[in-house]
Motif scaffolding. Structure first.
Motif, PDB file in Angstrom:
ATOM      1  N   SER A  60      17.176 -30.687   0.152  1.00  0.00           N
ATOM      2  CA  SER A  60      17.073 -30.588   1.611  1.00  0.00           C
ATOM      3  C   SER A  60      18.337 -30.979   2.383  1.00  0.00           C
ATOM      4  O   SER A  60      18.574 -30.422   3.460  1.00  0.00           O
ATOM      5  N   ALA A  63      20.100 -27.863   3.330  1.00  0.00           N
ATOM      6  CA  ALA A  63      19.318 -26.806   3.996  1.00  0.00           C
ATOM      7  C   ALA A  63      20.184 -26.016   4.962  1.00  0.00           C
ATOM      8  O   ALA A  63      20.957 -26.581   5.733  1.00  0.00           O
ATOM      9  N   GLN A  68      22.505 -24.720  -0.942  1.00  0.00           N
ATOM     10  CA  GLN A  68      21.114 -25.172  -1.054  1.00  0.00           C
ATOM     11  C   GLN A  68      20.356 -24.496  -2.195  1.00  0.00           C
ATOM     12  O   GLN A  68      19.709 -25.183  -2.986  1.00  0.00           O
TER      13      GLN A  68
END
Length: 93
Positions: A60, A63, A68
């Motif tokens: 995360s 992100a 990612q």
């Protein structure tokens, strides 16, 4: 020819590993003893949900960025490899 995105290379390994893990679980199903196989199957279902959630959290911080998918894939691969090794060491099933 379309250029391969970096994250596409890292996502290729996981389905093969999941297939290998599923085959190992099938082998364990065959070796069921006194209902323990059903407990393993339920644990595996719960573990898959845990793995996906834990790796999503781990990736995360990246992100929205191009790294990612690679971070997620690397986590899924590592955790799946560790789980597969653990399952192979389970001689009780």
């Amino acid at each position: 020819r379309a250029r391969e995105q970096p994250h596409q290379r890292f996502q290729i390994r996981l389905p093969k590993q999941e297939l290998e893990q599923e085959q190992q679980i099938q082998t364990l199903r065959i070796r069921r003893l006194r209902g323990q196989g059903q407990a393993l199957l339920e644990a595996q279902r719960q573990w898959l949900a845990y793995r996906d959630a834990a790796c999503t959290v781990q990736a995360s911080p990246f992100a929205g960025g191009s790294i990612q998918p690679m971070a997620l894939s690397n986590c899924l691969t590592k955790v799946t490899e560790d789980r597969t090794a653990m399952l192979l060491e389970f001689h009780g099933y």
